[in-house]
Design a protein around this motif. Structure first.
Motif, short mmCIF file in Angstrom:
data_model
loop_
_atom_site.label_atom_id
_atom_site.label_comp_id
_atom_site.label_asym_id
_atom_site.label_seq_id
_atom_site.Cartn_x
_atom_site.Cartn_y
_atom_site.Cartn_z
N GLY A 134 -2.74 -41.91 -43.74
CA GLY A 134 -2.78 -40.46 -43.60
C GLY A 134 -1.50 -39.83 -44.10
O GLY A 134 -0.59 -40.51 -44.60
N CYS A 135 -1.47 -38.50 -43.98
CA CYS A 135 -0.33 -37.73 -44.49
C CYS A 135 0.78 -37.63 -43.45
O CYS A 135 0.63 -38.08 -42.31
N LEU A 136 1.83 -36.98 -43.83
CA LEU A 136 3.01 -36.82 -42.97
C LEU A 136 2.70 -36.08 -41.68
O LEU A 136 3.17 -36.45 -40.60
N CYS A 137 1.89 -35.02 -41.74
CA CYS A 137 1.66 -34.18 -40.54
C CYS A 137 0.45 -34.63 -39.74
O CYS A 137 0.26 -34.17 -38.62
N GLY A 138 -0.39 -35.51 -40.29
CA GLY A 138 -1.54 -36.01 -39.55
C GLY A 138 -2.83 -35.23 -39.77
O GLY A 138 -3.88 -35.62 -39.26
N GLU A 139 -2.75 -34.17 -40.57
CA GLU A 139 -3.93 -33.34 -40.85
C GLU A 139 -4.99 -34.14 -41.64
O GLU A 139 -6.18 -34.03 -41.39
N ILE A 140 -4.53 -34.93 -42.58
CA ILE A 140 -5.44 -35.74 -43.39
C ILE A 140 -5.33 -37.19 -42.95
O ILE A 140 -4.24 -37.77 -42.92
N PHE A 159 -3.89 -33.78 -52.11
CA PHE A 159 -2.72 -33.78 -51.24
C PHE A 159 -3.05 -33.01 -49.96
O PHE A 159 -4.06 -32.29 -49.89
N CYS A 160 -2.19 -33.13 -48.95
CA CYS A 160 -2.38 -32.35 -47.73
C CYS A 160 -1.87 -30.93 -47.97
O CYS A 160 -0.73 -30.74 -48.37
N PRO A 161 -2.73 -29.91 -47.74
CA PRO A 161 -2.30 -28.54 -48.00
C PRO A 161 -1.25 -28.06 -46.98
O PRO A 161 -0.54 -27.09 -47.24
N LYS A 162 -1.12 -28.75 -45.85
CA LYS A 162 -0.13 -28.35 -44.84
C LYS A 162 1.25 -28.93 -45.11
O LYS A 162 2.24 -28.22 -45.11
N CYS A 163 1.32 -30.25 -45.32
CA CYS A 163 2.64 -30.88 -45.45
C CYS A 163 2.95 -31.32 -46.88
O CYS A 163 4.07 -31.71 -47.16
N GLY A 164 1.96 -31.26 -47.78
CA GLY A 164 2.23 -31.54 -49.20
C GLY A 164 2.18 -33.00 -49.59
O GLY A 164 2.39 -33.32 -50.76
ZN LIG Z 1 -0.24 -33.27 -43.79
#
Ligand SMILES: [Zn+2]
Ligand SMILES: [Zn+2]
Length: 140
Positions: free
Chosen positions: A7-13, A73-78
């Motif tokens: 997953g991504c850095l912020c956990g959204e994806i 990419f994650c639109p929140k954390c990039g």
């Molecule tokens: Zn993210």
């Protein structure tokens, strides 16, 4: 077959993929350097085996090969997570560093070494290609 998750850095994806990993390579093309500030470490999986939770943003660009590359990419954390190419239908590139266990897959080759900066750390134990790997069709 093993299941890989990440997953991504912020956990959204978040994503999960159950498949045998395809080729894993470190890429030093200029596009990868722009998104990663370094080379990118990648693994290829069958797109159909990839299950993504959350809505990714995406960006399309024509690569040097002439193929259209869509990076997700994650639109929140990039965080850059996936890449699809018109020259590689049915296969998706997953960024190794986004795996929950990034050591679970090891790159076997370095590609596009000719465009790497002078300070790049290139592992001499891996196969090195100055341009694309031989398996990728390169149309001009
Ligand atoms: Zn993210
Ligand atoms: Zn690249």
């Amino acid at each position: 077959m093993k299941t890989y998750s990440g997953g991504c850095l912020c956990g959204e994806i978040r994503y999960e993929v159950t498949a045998d990993p395809g080729p894993s390579r470190i890429c030093w093309c200029r596009d990868c350097q722009r998104i990663a500030s370094n080379g990118t470490a990648n693994v290829v999986f069958p797109s159909a085996a990839l299950k993504v939770t959350g809505t990714t943003g995406q960006h399309e660009k024509t690569a040097d090969s002439g193929n259209t590359v869509t990076r997700r990419f994650c639109p929140k954390c990039g965080t850059q997570l996936f890449s699809d190419s018109t020259g590689r239908q049915g296969l998706t590139v997953v960024r190794l560093g986004t795996l929950d266990d990034p050591s679970s897959i090891k790159p076997t080759a370095t590609i596009w070494s000719a465009s790497a900066p002078s300070w790049a750390c290139i592992d001499g134990a891996l196969e090195v290609f100055k341009g694309p790997p031989p398996s990728v069709p390169h149309k001009k």
